[in-house]
Design a protein around this motif. Structure first.
Motif, PDB file in Angstrom:
ATOM      1  N   SER A  23     -12.502  -5.472   2.421  1.00 19.46           N
ATOM      2  CA  SER A  23     -12.110  -3.552   2.388  1.00 19.46           C
ATOM      3  C   SER A  23     -10.340  -3.642   1.335  1.00 19.46           C
ATOM      4  O   SER A  23     -10.960  -2.982   0.843  1.00 19.46           O
ATOM      5  N   ALA A  25      -4.000   8.937  -2.499  1.00 17.93           N
ATOM      6  CA  ALA A  25      -4.605   7.772  -1.779  1.00 17.93           C
ATOM      7  C   ALA A  25      -4.303   8.487   0.188  1.00 17.93           C
ATOM      8  O   ALA A  25      -3.217   8.505   0.098  1.00 17.93           O
ATOM      9  N   GLU A  64      -2.881   4.830   4.519  1.00 18.98           N
ATOM     10  CA  GLU A  64      -3.753   3.846   5.695  1.00 18.98           C
ATOM     11  C   GLU A  64      -2.348   2.635   5.960  1.00 18.98           C
ATOM     12  O   GLU A  64      -2.483   1.730   6.703  1.00 18.98           O
ATOM     13  N   ASP A 114      -9.421   0.224  -6.321  1.00 18.60           N
ATOM     14  CA  ASP A 114      -9.415   2.372  -6.013  1.00 18.60           C
ATOM     15  C   ASP A 114      -8.364   2.405  -7.056  1.00 18.60           C
ATOM     16  O   ASP A 114      -8.185   3.224  -8.038  1.00 18.60           O
ATOM     17  N   HIS A 115      -6.961   1.552  -6.706  1.00 20.22           N
ATOM     18  CA  HIS A 115      -6.141   2.451  -6.200  1.00 20.22           C
ATOM     19  C   HIS A 115      -4.901   1.748  -7.361  1.00 20.22           C
ATOM     20  O   HIS A 115      -3.940   2.193  -8.016  1.00 20.22           O
ATOM     21  N   LEU A 137       1.011  -1.211  -0.124  1.00 18.90           N
ATOM     22  CA  LEU A 137      -0.226  -0.201  -0.200  1.00 18.90           C
ATOM     23  C   LEU A 137       0.615   1.235  -0.066  1.00 18.90           C
ATOM     24  O   LEU A 137       0.454   2.678  -0.640  1.00 18.90           O
ATOM     25  N   ARG A 152     -13.927   7.104   1.753  1.00 16.61           N
ATOM     26  CA  ARG A 152     -13.182   6.731   0.764  1.00 16.61           C
ATOM     27  C   ARG A 152     -13.246   6.960  -0.643  1.00 16.61           C
ATOM     28  O   ARG A 152     -14.920   6.474  -0.731  1.00 16.61           O
ATOM     29  N   LYS A 186     -11.665  -3.952  -2.150  1.00 15.74           N
ATOM     30  CA  LYS A 186     -11.900  -2.407  -2.557  1.00 15.74           C
ATOM     31  C   LYS A 186     -11.059  -1.518  -2.697  1.00 15.74           C
ATOM     32  O   LYS A 186     -11.118  -0.367  -4.217  1.00 15.74           O
ATOM     33  N   HIS A 187     -10.342  -1.350  -1.713  1.00 11.26           N
ATOM     34  CA  HIS A 187      -9.227  -0.209  -1.748  1.00 11.26           C
ATOM     35  C   HIS A 187      -8.427  -0.761  -3.163  1.00 11.26           C
ATOM     36  O   HIS A 187      -8.205   0.542  -3.661  1.00 11.26           O
ATOM     37  N   LYS A 202       1.130   4.161  -2.847  1.00 11.58           N
ATOM     38  CA  LYS A 202       0.122   5.887  -2.402  1.00 11.58           C
ATOM     39  C   LYS A 202       1.802   6.320  -3.205  1.00 11.58           C
ATOM     40  O   LYS A 202       1.723   7.681  -3.640  1.00 11.58           O
TER      41      LYS A 202
END
Length: 849
Positions: free
Chosen positions: A494, A415, A418, A501-502, A405, A464, A497-498, A409
């Motif tokens: 979750s 983003a 997290e 988006d990224h 992650l 988000r 899904k994140h 970013k």
């Protein structure tokens, strides 16, 4: 860093090691093991084009890297004013020659623009190579011809050494009873003879050594001591002169050291491109095409390259290919299915395929091979469990996912942050692990890509909001595993899904049934599964799209021998829940899929039969065309024979003309009629293709004459006949453009003289009408020397309009041979032959101009 971890998890170093075995040089093998992953798509496209051209070239020509050696250390020592040895200089010369041969092979092709641009600036310095070979022999020693002074010293050495041998031989014969054996040997570079210790006074001299027993003394007699001293002095002079030669050659190497380093880099790049082409051919791979985000990714019959190697070199099982079809709108693919079914292998296969495309390798898949270009390829495969660091399986997964992650970013800057900084530890070590029982240690990756800089953004409590995804491929194995199933599945949902988006594409394996339902909530999600054969109770390793898989845990447990009562009790407990209904629905979907595959198979058979029928019709049509062409050739051959007969008749008319029985006008009319007949019935001649432009020498240029092994300076521009004057040393001479080349090995461009187009093909042209012999086209050179005859013939050919008769007689045959050699190399002479018996036979030569 996570990129390095990903390379280790995908076993990228093993693939690079396999690639290095296809390199031809040590430099190429090292470059393959440390291959750099490009940062831009343009660089990947360039590498792929190099691989394509090397693939085509390797199929047409034997691209040999013979002679190319690693001369990097020698060039570095020369730059530091060190002295190169003869072996190192010889390696430089052979490398120059090998690079020149590679460039000639590439320049001879017509469809290799990228490779030709690569070797365009390659400078091979033939003069330096020639000088090294002149001074250094094949063993790496300085040759006598390197220096007149060195040659003189070595002659003296030989003479003194012979004198010493002769002197010692006489001593051995005169004192045969005092010597141990008739032997001349050396001790400390001094010539000695073995003398019996009790009789050492019989041969006075210097004792240089003694045997272990002490019974033999190695004595240098006083009579050869002075000669031995002289020999040592000459040897020192020889070493000094050799060092002078080596230093001169080293200085020449130093002058061109930057060009030699560039040569080494170009040859290494070429060897690496050839290794990629040969490895791709061995894998039966196809060139990939990078597709934009709005196009579908297609990888049909994709095979794991490491498993292919294992099958062919380590007697491994057959590799089962998979199909990967990702539509443009998809962002997440969830792969489900039983353990040991091939889910982890699918992740690694896809990750390696993306990396192979980036570095210019073909992908082992069926055409068309279409794949996006990913800026980053990030993976969490296996677990990071560590007793020393107090990490469980779940903690290991979360730790690595946090680093993924963070990497996502960094390039996007939009983003939400997290990740947990406390879990971000780049010093951790990884273990590659697949499904249960598939773990193995990953080799180190020497040259990973560098991640973009990290720009942390404070976390926000707002909901988000989907951001534009980065061009990244994320591979997650058993996402959310290792903790409570309900919490793990919620966390996995979750996370996916994140990532939707990224990231450009995320492929995750899971056993959680809740993740299978995401497809019906978000169109960016897709399900896939690994197939399980209910009849054999074993996985088939095939990847099925659109259908979620069943874990089949109870079936696998029963197959592996677990107590039947325990398995049956578990089935009863599972049947109470709704999971049984879901599995029944999945089973029904699999049955429908099976029926569709059967229908597709039948359609494929019909298509194969149609293609077979089409090929048969095409074959028959081709046979008819070939038959028609054969008939046309037979007709042309018959016409050709008729024309030849007519020409023979004209020749007889001309011979009668010389006797006064016919007129020249009649013969000319007959000839015109026959030529008109040939032009009417035979096809026109095709225009010859234009030659490829080459080197154009200018005044002052340095050129090379391969036949003489010399380099020369151009003194005059080429004339219309392609002749030019050059000078090498004190000698001036005239040479043809065909006999020279540039210092880079380029052939000179020859002048093209326009010739009238014949009305018939050259291969089928009717023979020209025989010319009439007269006093004006007959030249008598009997009694002349060859040089005098050549001057006469030069003037005769320059003013001739047709054939000329040259009377040279028989004699010793020297004049005849000289005339024939001159005519053979003269550019205006088309052919020559002996005259008819009535015109002098072999004593007369007819030259056709």
């Amino acid at each position: 860093m996570i990129q390095q971890e990903t390379l280790e998890l995908l076993e990228w170093a093993r693939l690079c090691q396999h690639l290095s075995t296809f390199a031809s040089t040590k430099l190429g093998a090292t470059a393959a093991r440390q291959i750099r992953i490009p940062d831009t798509q343009a660089e990947s496209e360039h590498l792929l084009e190099l691989t394509r051209e090397a693939y085509r070239l390797d199929g047409k020509a034997n691209l040999s890297f013979s002679g190319v050696q690693d001369i990097g250390d020698a060039l570095e020592r020369a730059e530091r004013q060190g002295l190169l040895s003869g072996e190192e200089l010889l390696a430089i010369a052979t490398t120059l020659n090998g690079a020149r041969q590679l460039r000639r092979i590439i320049d001879a092709q017509e469809d290799l623009p990228v490779l030709q641009a690569l070797v365009e600036d390659l400078r091979t310095y033939p003069e330096l190579e020639q000088e090294i070979h002149r001074c250094i022999d094949d063993r790496g020693d300085v040759a006598d011809r390197a220096s007149p002074k060195l040659a003189g010293i070595r002659e003296q050495l030989k003479s003194v050494r012979n004198e010493i041998y002769q002197k010692l031989q006489r001593i051995l014969q005169r004192h045969a009873g005092a010597v141990q054996e008739q032997l001349i040997t050396q001790r400390g570079e001094r010539f000695v003879i073995p003398v019996k210790a009790p009789q050492k006074d019989a041969i006075p001299g210097i004792v240089h050594d003694a045997s272990t027993s002490g019974l033999t003394l190695y004595v240098e007699p006083h009579s050869v001591v002075e000669m031995g001293n002289r020999l040592r002095q000459l040897q020192r002079q020889e070493r000094t002169e050799e060092e002078i030669v080596l230093r001169q050659l080293t200085a020449q190497v130093t002058e061109v050291q930057p060009d030699l380093e560039q040569l080494l880099a170009i040859v290494t790049t070429l060897d690496l491109a050839t290794a990629r082409a040969r490895y791709s051919h061995w894998l039966e791979g196809n060139a990939p095409r990078f597709v934009p985000a709005e196009e579908q990714a297609t990888l049909r019959q994709l095979r794991h390259p490491l498993l292919v190697w294992q099958q062919r070199h380590e007697q491994g099982p057959a590799v089962v290919p998979i199909d990967v079809i990702v539509k443009p709108h998809l962002r997440v693919v969830a792969i489900t299915g039983p353990n040991t079914g091939g889910k982890t292998v699918t992740l690694k296969t896809l990750g390696l395929a993306a990396l192979m495309a980036k570095v210019g390798l073909f992908i082992p898949a069926r055409e068309p091979v279409e794949i996006p270009w990913f800026n980053q390829i990030l993976a969490d495969i296996g677990d990071e469990q560590s007793i020393e660091q107090s990490l469980s399986t779940f903690s290991g997964h979360i730790r690595r996912i946090s680093r993924i992650l963070d990497a996502l970013k960094a390039p996007t800057l939009n983003a939400p942050a997290e990740s947990n900084p406390e879990l971000d530890d780049p010093e951790s070590s990884e273990t590659v692990a697949g499904e249960e029982g598939e773990s193995q240690t990953a080799p180190p990756q020497p040259d990973p890509t560098t991640p973009p800089p990290h720009h942390p953004i404070p976390a926000s409590p707002r909901p988000r909001v989907p951001a534009s995804p980065t061009n990244t491929l994320v591979l997650l194995d058993e996402v959310g595993a290792g903790t409570d199933p309900s919490e793990g599945s919620a966390l996995a949902a979750s996370l996916l899904k994140h990532l939707a988006d990224h990231a450009r594409l995320t492929v995750a394996t899971t056993h959680y049934g809740e993740l299978k339902a995401l497809k019906y909530q978000d169109e960016r999600f897709e399900n896939a599964s690994v197939e399980f054969n209910d009849m054999t109770l074993s996985p088939t390793y095939r990847l099925l799209w659109g259908i979620p898989g069943r874990s089949n845990a109870l079936t696998i447990a029963q197959r592996l021998g677990l107590d039947a009562a325990i398995v049956e009790d578990a089935r009863e407990q599972v049947g109470v829940s709704s999971q049984a209904d879901v599995n029944q629905v999945i089973a029904g979907l699999e049955a429908q899929r099976k029926a569709q595959e059967d229908k597709a198979s039948e359609a494929a058979k019909l298509l194969t039969q149609a293609e077979k029928l089409h090929n048969e019709v095409s074959h028959k049509a081709q046979m008819l065309r070939e038959r028609e062409r054969d008939l046309q050739q037979q007709q042309e051959k018959a016409i050709q024979q008729a024309i030849s007969q007519a020409k023979d008749e004209i020749a007889r008319v001309i011979r009668r003309l010389q006797q006064g029985d016919a007129t020249a006008q009649d013969a000319q009319k007959a000839t015109d009629a026959v030529n008109a007949l040939a032009g009417k019935h035979l096809p026109t001649r095709q225009a010859a293709p234009k030659p490829k432009p080459g080197f154009k020498p200018k005044v002052g240029d340095r050129i090379r004459i391969p036949s003489l092994g010399q380099t020369a300076e151009v003194l005059t521009e080429p004339d219309e006949d392609g002749k030019l004057t050059v000078r090498f040393g004190l000698l001036k001479t005239t040479v043809s453009l065909a006999d020279i080349e540039s210092l880079h090995g380029e052939k000179a461009e020859l002048p093209v003289k326009p010739k009238p187009q014949d009305s018939i093909p050259a291969a089928q042209a009717a023979p020209p009408a025989p010319a009439v012999r007269t006093s004006r086209n007959t030249f008598d050179i009997r009694g002349m020397r060859v040089a005098e005859a050549e001057s006469v013939l030069e003037n005769a050919i320059a003013t001739a309009n047709g054939a000329i008769w040259i009377i040279h007689g028989h004699g010793t045959g020297k004049l005849k041979r000289g005339v024939h050699e001159y005519l053979q190399r003269h550019p205006q002479v088309q052919r020559f032959e002996a005259a008819e018996a009535t015109d002098g036979g072999t004593g007369v030569t007819v030259a056709h101009v």
